[in-house]
Motif scaffolding. Structure first.
Motif, PDB file in Angstrom:
ATOM      1  N   LEU A  28       0.827  -1.204   0.000  1.00  0.00           N
ATOM      2  CA  LEU A  28       0.000   0.000   0.000  1.00  0.00           C
ATOM      3  C   LEU A  28       0.867   1.262   0.000  1.00  0.00           C
ATOM      4  CD1 LEU A  28      -2.811   1.310   0.167  1.00  0.00           C
ATOM      5  CD2 LEU A  28      -2.607   1.162   2.655  1.00  0.00           C
ATOM      6  N   LYS A  29       1.949   1.231   0.752  1.00  0.00           N
ATOM      7  CA  LYS A  29       2.858   2.383   0.781  1.00  0.00           C
ATOM      8  C   LYS A  29       3.415   2.663  -0.611  1.00  0.00           C
ATOM      9  CE  LYS A  29       7.116   2.084   2.140  1.00  0.00           C
ATOM     10  NZ  LYS A  29       8.356   1.895   2.867  1.00  0.00           N
ATOM     11  N   TYR A  30       3.790   1.621  -1.333  1.00  0.00           N
ATOM     12  CA  TYR A  30       4.304   1.811  -2.692  1.00  0.00           C
ATOM     13  C   TYR A  30       3.209   2.316  -3.624  1.00  0.00           C
ATOM     14  CZ  TYR A  30       8.723  -0.389  -1.506  1.00  0.00           C
ATOM     15  OH  TYR A  30       9.945  -0.664  -0.955  1.00  0.00           O
ATOM     16  N   ARG A  31       1.986   1.797  -3.476  1.00  0.00           N
ATOM     17  CA  ARG A  31       0.889   2.271  -4.312  1.00  0.00           C
ATOM     18  C   ARG A  31       0.591   3.745  -4.066  1.00  0.00           C
ATOM     19  NH1 ARG A  31      -3.665  -1.393  -3.178  1.00  0.00           N
ATOM     20  NH2 ARG A  31      -2.376  -3.215  -3.190  1.00  0.00           N
ATOM     21  N   GLU A  32       0.632   4.157  -2.802  1.00  0.00           N
ATOM     22  CA  GLU A  32       0.410   5.566  -2.475  1.00  0.00           C
ATOM     23  C   GLU A  32       1.509   6.440  -3.069  1.00  0.00           C
ATOM     24  OE1 GLU A  32       0.184   5.478   1.771  1.00  0.00           O
ATOM     25  OE2 GLU A  32      -1.975   5.052   1.777  1.00  0.00           O
TER      26      GLU A  32
END
Length: 161
Positions: A110-114
């Motif tokens: 999720l951090k990478y997607r954000e």
């Protein structure tokens, strides 16, 4: 006959526009590279979480097998409450650990997607700003060209104002 001031202003604006177009193109290309890198990192995080979960499952299975071996040598019955409780607690702890591992893996993804989303927004803003800059520069250049072209018709030179 030399090049007039208006023509120089228009040429300067055109050159500035070409430079800004190049910056827009470079920004888009850099964003694509960054997106690919983040996608690879997210995939590696998923794989790492799966590997960690499998390692924890192996530890749990080994612990349950050790308990079974101990039970067989210690003369516990198969339905002994203390033996069943030991295995139940080990299983609960293992499941909790595996759930935490999955959660941490999803958190990293999720951090990478954000970050990819933020990069897309920043790129769009830079591209829009670039187009605005191009429009402003060309408009200003044309206005100066038109202004100095009109001054020549009045009989005054551009430096006389």
């Amino acid at each position: 006959m030399g090049v007039g001031a208006g023509t120089m202003m228009m040429a300067s604006s055109a050159i500035g526009a070409v430079g800004t177009l190049y910056n827009i193109s470079a920004t888009k290309a850099a964003n694509k590279r960054e997106q690919a890198r983040y996608e690879r990192e997210a995939l590696m995080a998923k794989i790492d979480a799966i590997e960690q979960e499998n390692i924890r499952k192996d530890h749990l299975n080994q612990e349950l097998a050790n308990n079974l071996a101990f039970q067989s040598t210690a003369a516990y019955y198969d339905d002994s409450r203390s033996f069943l409780n030991i295995n139940k607690e080990a299983s609960k702890k293992g499941e909790k650990d595996m759930a935490n591992i999955r959660l941490m893996g999803k958190s990293v993804v999720l951090k990478y997607r954000e970050q990819m989303f933020e990069n897309d927004v920043a790129t769009r803003n830079k591209v829009f700003g670039g187009w605005v800059s191009i429009g402003s520069g060309l408009t200003s250049g044309y206005a100066m060209y038109d202004y100095y072209k009109g001054e020549k018709k009045k009989g005054k030179k551009w430096w006389q104002y």
